[in-house]
Scaffold this motif. Structure first.
Motif, PDB file in Angstrom:
ATOM      1  N   LEU A   1       0.807  -1.218   0.000  1.00 17.04           N
ATOM      2  CA  LEU A   1       0.000   0.000   0.000  1.00 17.04           C
ATOM      3  C   LEU A   1       0.842   1.272   0.000  1.00 17.04           C
ATOM      4  CD1 LEU A   1      -2.698  -1.016   2.628  1.00 17.04           C
ATOM      5  CD2 LEU A   1      -2.885  -1.134   0.138  1.00 17.04           C
ATOM      6  N   LEU A   2       2.144   1.140   0.228  1.00 17.65           N
ATOM      7  CA  LEU A   2       3.014   2.306   0.282  1.00 17.65           C
ATOM      8  C   LEU A   2       3.317   2.812  -1.130  1.00 17.65           C
ATOM      9  CD1 LEU A   2       5.554   1.096   2.993  1.00 17.65           C
ATOM     10  CD2 LEU A   2       3.617   2.626   3.303  1.00 17.65           C
ATOM     11  N   PRO A   3       3.523   4.121  -1.289  1.00 18.20           N
ATOM     12  CA  PRO A   3       3.873   4.648  -2.618  1.00 18.20           C
ATOM     13  C   PRO A   3       5.242   4.153  -3.058  1.00 18.20           C
ATOM     14  CG  PRO A   3       4.076   6.359  -0.940  1.00 18.20           C
ATOM     15  CD  PRO A   3       3.426   5.185  -0.268  1.00 18.20           C
ATOM     16  N   ARG A   4       5.386   3.904  -4.366  1.00 24.26           N
ATOM     17  CA  ARG A   4       6.638   3.386  -4.930  1.00 24.26           C
ATOM     18  C   ARG A   4       7.180   4.364  -5.975  1.00 24.26           C
ATOM     19  NH1 ARG A   4       7.565  -2.037  -3.893  1.00 24.26           N
ATOM     20  NH2 ARG A   4       5.851  -3.144  -2.874  1.00 24.26           N
ATOM     21  N   LEU A   5       8.473   4.331  -6.143  1.00 20.33           N
ATOM     22  CA  LEU A   5       9.133   5.157  -7.143  1.00 20.33           C
ATOM     23  C   LEU A   5       9.387   4.349  -8.413  1.00 20.33           C
ATOM     24  CD1 LEU A   5      11.780   7.020  -4.949  1.00 20.33           C
ATOM     25  CD2 LEU A   5       9.622   7.925  -5.808  1.00 20.33           C
ATOM     26  N   ARG A   6       9.287   5.010  -9.551  1.00 19.97           N
ATOM     27  CA  ARG A   6       9.577   4.347 -10.817  1.00 19.97           C
ATOM     28  C   ARG A   6      11.083   4.171 -10.993  1.00 19.97           C
ATOM     29  NH1 ARG A   6       5.559   7.732 -14.900  1.00 19.97           N
ATOM     30  NH2 ARG A   6       3.604   7.202 -13.822  1.00 19.97           N
ATOM     31  N   GLY A   7      11.440   3.338 -11.982  1.00 22.89           N
ATOM     32  CA  GLY A   7      12.850   3.106 -12.234  1.00 22.89           C
ATOM     33  C   GLY A   7      13.579   4.358 -12.670  1.00 22.89           C
ATOM     34  N   SER A   8      12.899   5.179 -13.504  1.00 21.92           N
ATOM     35  CA  SER A   8      13.525   6.422 -13.948  1.00 21.92           C
ATOM     36  C   SER A   8      13.738   7.380 -12.781  1.00 21.92           C
ATOM     37  CB  SER A   8      12.645   7.087 -15.013  1.00 21.92           C
ATOM     38  OG  SER A   8      11.346   7.352 -14.486  1.00 21.92           O
ATOM     39  N   GLU A   9      12.781   7.425 -11.829  1.00 19.60           N
ATOM     40  CA  GLU A   9      12.931   8.289 -10.660  1.00 19.60           C
ATOM     41  C   GLU A   9      14.092   7.809  -9.787  1.00 19.60           C
ATOM     42  OE1 GLU A   9      11.417  11.051  -9.780  1.00 19.60           O
ATOM     43  OE2 GLU A   9      10.190  11.134 -11.587  1.00 19.60           O
ATOM     44  N   LYS A  10      14.215   6.499  -9.631  1.00 17.80           N
ATOM     45  CA  LYS A  10      15.324   5.971  -8.829  1.00 17.80           C
ATOM     46  C   LYS A  10      16.674   6.303  -9.465  1.00 17.80           C
ATOM     47  CE  LYS A  10      12.838   2.141  -6.644  1.00 17.80           C
ATOM     48  NZ  LYS A  10      12.790   0.674  -6.436  1.00 17.80           N
ATOM     49  N   ARG A  11      16.757   6.179 -10.808  1.00 22.94           N
ATOM     50  CA  ARG A  11      18.014   6.510 -11.474  1.00 22.94           C
ATOM     51  C   ARG A  11      18.333   8.002 -11.336  1.00 22.94           C
ATOM     52  NH1 ARG A  11      15.891   2.765 -15.217  1.00 22.94           N
ATOM     53  NH2 ARG A  11      14.995   4.463 -16.476  1.00 22.94           N
ATOM     54  N   ARG A  12      17.292   8.841 -11.437  1.00 23.30           N
ATOM     55  CA  ARG A  12      17.504  10.277 -11.286  1.00 23.30           C
ATOM     56  C   ARG A  12      17.979  10.611  -9.875  1.00 23.30           C
ATOM     57  NH1 ARG A  12      14.736  14.474  -9.319  1.00 23.30           N
ATOM     58  NH2 ARG A  12      12.961  13.136  -8.774  1.00 23.30           N
ATOM     59  N   LEU A  13      17.389   9.961  -8.870  1.00 20.64           N
ATOM     60  CA  LEU A  13      17.812  10.210  -7.494  1.00 20.64           C
ATOM     61  C   LEU A  13      19.213   9.690  -7.235  1.00 20.64           C
ATOM     62  CD1 LEU A  13      14.517   9.377  -5.535  1.00 20.64           C
ATOM     63  CD2 LEU A  13      15.461  11.629  -6.062  1.00 20.64           C
ATOM     64  N   ALA A  14      19.568   8.560  -7.889  1.00 20.54           N
ATOM     65  CA  ALA A  14      20.924   8.035  -7.722  1.00 20.54           C
ATOM     66  C   ALA A  14      21.957   9.005  -8.296  1.00 20.54           C
ATOM     67  CB  ALA A  14      21.035   6.669  -8.392  1.00 20.54           C
ATOM     68  N   GLU A  15      21.661   9.560  -9.484  1.00 20.66           N
ATOM     69  CA  GLU A  15      22.580  10.547 -10.065  1.00 20.66           C
ATOM     70  C   GLU A  15      22.669  11.796  -9.200  1.00 20.66           C
ATOM     71  OE1 GLU A  15      21.103  11.281 -13.920  1.00 20.66           O
ATOM     72  OE2 GLU A  15      21.583   9.267 -14.709  1.00 20.66           O
ATOM     73  N   LEU A  16      21.524  12.236  -8.671  1.00 22.58           N
ATOM     74  CA  LEU A  16      21.513  13.426  -7.820  1.00 22.58           C
ATOM     75  C   LEU A  16      22.284  13.191  -6.521  1.00 22.58           C
ATOM     76  CD1 LEU A  16      20.405  16.308  -7.553  1.00 22.58           C
ATOM     77  CD2 LEU A  16      18.372  15.334  -6.462  1.00 22.58           C
TER      78      LEU A  16
END
Length: 223
Positions: free
Chosen positions: A133-148
């Motif tokens: 039930l928890l919100p999830r991040l997409r793969g593109s969002e995870k990659r963007r956060l990893a780069e950031l």
């Protein structure tokens, strides 16, 4: 002045207060309020009601074995009046009350020890059982956060938690199917409602524009 305890809940029943019920066999029952009297007439068991002293003692929420509790026992022994004895008794009552209050605080601390750890364990179990039930991040969002995170030199998990918190606290509400509805404040102070689609695009509904259209129609009617 004798202060009796309520027969049902155990609270003090002060003189000239409460209700006294006399049974046919001559036994008297003292109640502190009508609530206890009504429950007594309905033949309810005070040990099964959470707001009574009997329930709290059976549940281990109050002291039951202590030397200070023996002084509260009822003694029908007549004693001749003595001023010095009266003064000593009053001082002893104050001292006993202080000792009892201190022991009750210690008893409460021991009883509530570890409550915070139990609450945290229960919360973690609840989250683990309802993780879907928890919100999830997409793969593109995870990659963007990893780069950031690599650019800033911070932990990726911290950025993910902040992003999830921002998603959970978003004020966008779901309107129809794949549509989202939100409010926009204009520079002139007006407010307009925008319905956006999940595939992009949106339509703005301006209340002021509706009023202008109505005015134009009225002018056309007058012509």
């Amino acid at each position: 002045m004798r202060v009796e305890n309520c027969f049902f809940c155990g609270r003090p029943a002060w003189p000239s207060k409460g209700i006294t019920f006399m049974r046919n066999d001559g036994k008297s029952f003292r109640f502190c309020r009508s609530k206890c009297h009504k429950n007594f007439k309905m033949k309810r068991n005070p040990r099964k009601l959470k707001w009574t002293k009997a329930y709290r003692k059976n549940a281990g929420k109050e002291m039951t074995v202590d030397s200070t509790l023996q002084f509260a026992a009822r003694r029908n022994v007549p004693v001749r009046y003595d001023r010095e004895l009266f003064q000593k008794t009053v001082k002893a009552m104050e001292r006993i009350s202080e000792i009892r209050a201190r022991r009750e605080r210690i008893f409460y601390k021991k009883r509530m020890a570890g409550k915070r750890a139990r609450e945290v364990a229960a919360a973690r179990k609840l989250v683990a059982g309802n993780e879907h039930l928890l919100p999830r991040l997409r793969g593109s969002e995870k990659r963007r956060l990893a780069e950031l995170a690599a650019e800033r030199g911070v932990d990726v998990e911290e950025l993910e938690r902040e992003e999830l918190a921002a998603l959970a606290g978003s004020k966008k509400t779901k309107a129809f199917g794949q549509e989202l509805r939100r409010l926009r404040v204009r520079t002139d102070g007006g407010v307009e409602e925008i319905t956006e689609s999940a595939f992009g695009g949106g339509e703005a509904i301006n209340e002021d524009d509706d009023d202008e259209d109505d005015d134009d129609e009225d002018e056309m009617d007058t012509d």
